[in-house]
Design a protein around this motif. Sequence first.
Motif, PDB file in Angstrom:
ATOM      1  N   VAL A  48       0.876  -1.177   0.000  1.00 44.88           N
ATOM      2  CA  VAL A  48       0.000   0.000   0.000  1.00 44.88           C
ATOM      3  C   VAL A  48       0.912   1.225   0.000  1.00 44.88           C
ATOM      4  CG1 VAL A  48      -1.687   1.338   1.311  1.00 44.88           C
ATOM      5  CG2 VAL A  48      -1.890  -1.148   1.192  1.00 44.88           C
ATOM      6  N   CYS A  49       0.692   2.060  -1.006  1.00 47.42           N
ATOM      7  CA  CYS A  49       1.520   3.250  -1.140  1.00 47.42           C
ATOM      8  C   CYS A  49       0.713   4.443  -0.637  1.00 47.42           C
ATOM      9  CB  CYS A  49       1.874   3.419  -2.619  1.00 47.42           C
ATOM     10  SG  CYS A  49       3.189   4.558  -2.863  1.00 47.42           S
ATOM     11  N   VAL A  50       1.217   5.136   0.368  1.00 50.87           N
ATOM     12  CA  VAL A  50       0.453   6.226   0.993  1.00 50.87           C
ATOM     13  C   VAL A  50       1.158   7.554   0.742  1.00 50.87           C
ATOM     14  CG1 VAL A  50      -0.511   7.104   3.154  1.00 50.87           C
ATOM     15  CG2 VAL A  50      -0.257   4.635   2.819  1.00 50.87           C
ATOM     16  N   TYR A  51       0.429   8.511   0.217  1.00 53.20           N
ATOM     17  CA  TYR A  51       0.944   9.870   0.008  1.00 53.20           C
ATOM     18  C   TYR A  51       0.323  10.759   1.080  1.00 53.20           C
ATOM     19  CZ  TYR A  51       2.156   7.912  -4.550  1.00 53.20           C
ATOM     20  OH  TYR A  51       2.676   7.121  -5.551  1.00 53.20           O
ATOM     21  N   PHE A  52       1.163  11.396   1.857  1.00 51.02           N
ATOM     22  CA  PHE A  52       0.622  12.167   2.974  1.00 51.02           C
ATOM     23  C   PHE A  52       1.412  13.467   3.136  1.00 51.02           C
ATOM     24  CE2 PHE A  52       4.119  10.995   5.815  1.00 51.02           C
ATOM     25  CZ  PHE A  52       4.597   9.841   5.214  1.00 51.02           C
ATOM     26  N   SER A  53       0.783  14.386   3.827  1.00 49.85           N
ATOM     27  CA  SER A  53       1.443  15.691   4.042  1.00 49.85           C
ATOM     28  C   SER A  53       2.625  15.489   4.981  1.00 49.85           C
ATOM     29  CB  SER A  53       0.437  16.712   4.580  1.00 49.85           C
ATOM     30  OG  SER A  53       0.591  16.847   5.970  1.00 49.85           O
ATOM     31  N   GLU A  54       3.681  16.272   4.760  1.00 56.35           N
ATOM     32  CA  GLU A  54       4.926  16.067   5.512  1.00 56.35           C
ATOM     33  C   GLU A  54       4.724  16.256   7.006  1.00 56.35           C
ATOM     34  OE1 GLU A  54       7.766  18.920   4.168  1.00 56.35           O
ATOM     35  OE2 GLU A  54       6.478  20.611   4.641  1.00 56.35           O
ATOM     36  N   LYS A  55       3.650  16.955   7.353  1.00 53.57           N
ATOM     37  CA  LYS A  55       3.421  17.191   8.787  1.00 53.57           C
ATOM     38  C   LYS A  55       2.776  15.975   9.450  1.00 53.57           C
ATOM     39  CE  LYS A  55       2.726  22.104   8.124  1.00 53.57           C
ATOM     40  NZ  LYS A  55       1.721  23.169   8.040  1.00 53.57           N
TER      41      LYS A  55
END
Lengths: 497, 69
Positions: A48-55
């Motif tokens: 599962v590839c998750v793209y998330f905000s750096e915070k």
Amino acid sequence: MSINKNIEKKIFYVEGMHCSSCELLIEKKLLKKEGIKAVEASLNKGQVCVYFSEKKNLDLDKINQEFKSLGYSFFTEPQIKQNKKLFYQTEGKWQINKDKLIAFLKTSILAFSFLLAFYFLDKWQLGRFISVDTRSSLSAFFILGVIASVSSCAALVGGVLLAMTKKWHEAYIDSDNNFQKTLPHWLFHLGRLLAFFILGGFLGWLGSGLSFNNTFGYAVLVGLVSLLMIILALQMLEVSWAKKISLRLPKFITRKVASENSWQGKYSPFLLGVLTFFLPCGFTLIAQGIALTTGSFLAGASIMLFFALGTLPMLASISYTGYRFTQKPHLTAKFSKVAGIIIIFFAIYNINGQLNVMGLPSLHDLKNYSNAKITTPSEPIILFGPDAGKTLSVSKNNSEKKVQVTDDIQQLEIIAQGFEYTNSGNTVLRANVPTVMIVDNQGILGCGAQMAARGLFSGFVNLKPGINKIDLGRPKAGSYKITCSMGMVPPITVTFQ
Amino acid sequence: MTKLIVKGMHCSACQSLIKMELEEKGLPVQEVKLLAGDRGEVEFADLNEEQINLAKKTIEKMDNYSVIS
């Protein structure tokens, strides 16, 4: 990993995904979390590839807690896949998959229990308890059918029925009620009963002008049916190469299978039931042979109908058992495995019988070879009389009998009794000499009344009570097997030299 | 109690997906069960006609699922 200034990417390795719904579920649940911008789940990769905000701080433990109840586990490192094979190697050492072994043992015990019951029923030779002819009552043919259904008929027709149960379950899965789901079974049995009645009547009307004597044709037919059964069984056992063989009905049929307007898909079980009339189970051939001799449509139809009714309880039980198992998702897999093993054994049983009929080497020969012993007869001590205490010389050749020759015609003598043939003369005769087979029918029963000896005579011979003389012409050199029309009577081998 | 029979459900992931989608629409899902074959049953507390239609529409919009009854 940073994709751009604001977006991070992380790959998780996920255990527990098994379908596209799992991918969707994971994506949707993760997307609900604050800070997660995009999710891409892949069943094939197990990732599962998750793209998330750096915070955003992705807490693996929290994710696992949330997904645990759904059966998924997230890892940051790739996991070693649990081996699905029974035997597998780990670091060069062979290991056994215990879960798979236990499942395999349970399946085998179930299957072999059923086969053991079938073995004992077959060994009891129930066919010897009933003998039918044109004078027999219809109830006798019914009982013949019952006996057939727990022996050769079970192996042939029952095997086909068992193999088709799973196919019908898949094809008729869209049905809305129990009656519709069981419809293929109803149609099969109805087709079988109607065919036996109508075609049985046709045989009676045709009379004895027609005869069923094509041993080669029957052997090929049974062989093909048995081969089909083996392939279906191997598919049920999930053997990978067998699953690549497509034995499905064409899609244009299965798509329309529930449509009122499409009879091909809907009524194929009915046609299959009809076609069982032509499957050469030994007992069926006996009943058909007698139907032929009646010379009457009604008599022939009645005989075959009552015979088919006799087979109905057992065949209906097979239908019912198969249907019940396939309706419960957690039992369907187990049913497939158990049924697969049973079907393979039935197919081997059928093929073995036909090898006997064709005079070819069979499993019976292995049994005869292992039973054969060369013994030196011990010399008995005389216990009584003037020579008491002395040993008696016994000729080692006293078991040999000379071939009976009468007027330059060689005789092969066979006794047919119970459910076996016994050679009452010599088993080694002279080739290219006029030979007559004398069969003394001292009460052969069941399908043993139809004798087959491929190479010695063509087709089958119906044995009458008492002495039967069969002209064998001048048999060529070779070994020949004598058995019944279905190859079930243990074959005896005669050799012409 | 209102029940809908759904075709295309074959595993627990399907159960969870359908429940999630319906709850997001504000529908009072009580239970989602798997039935024989590839069928499932969705149980709601009593729904009015508008809610029933919404439930059906929501399920039909999802890939691989359809409402039978």
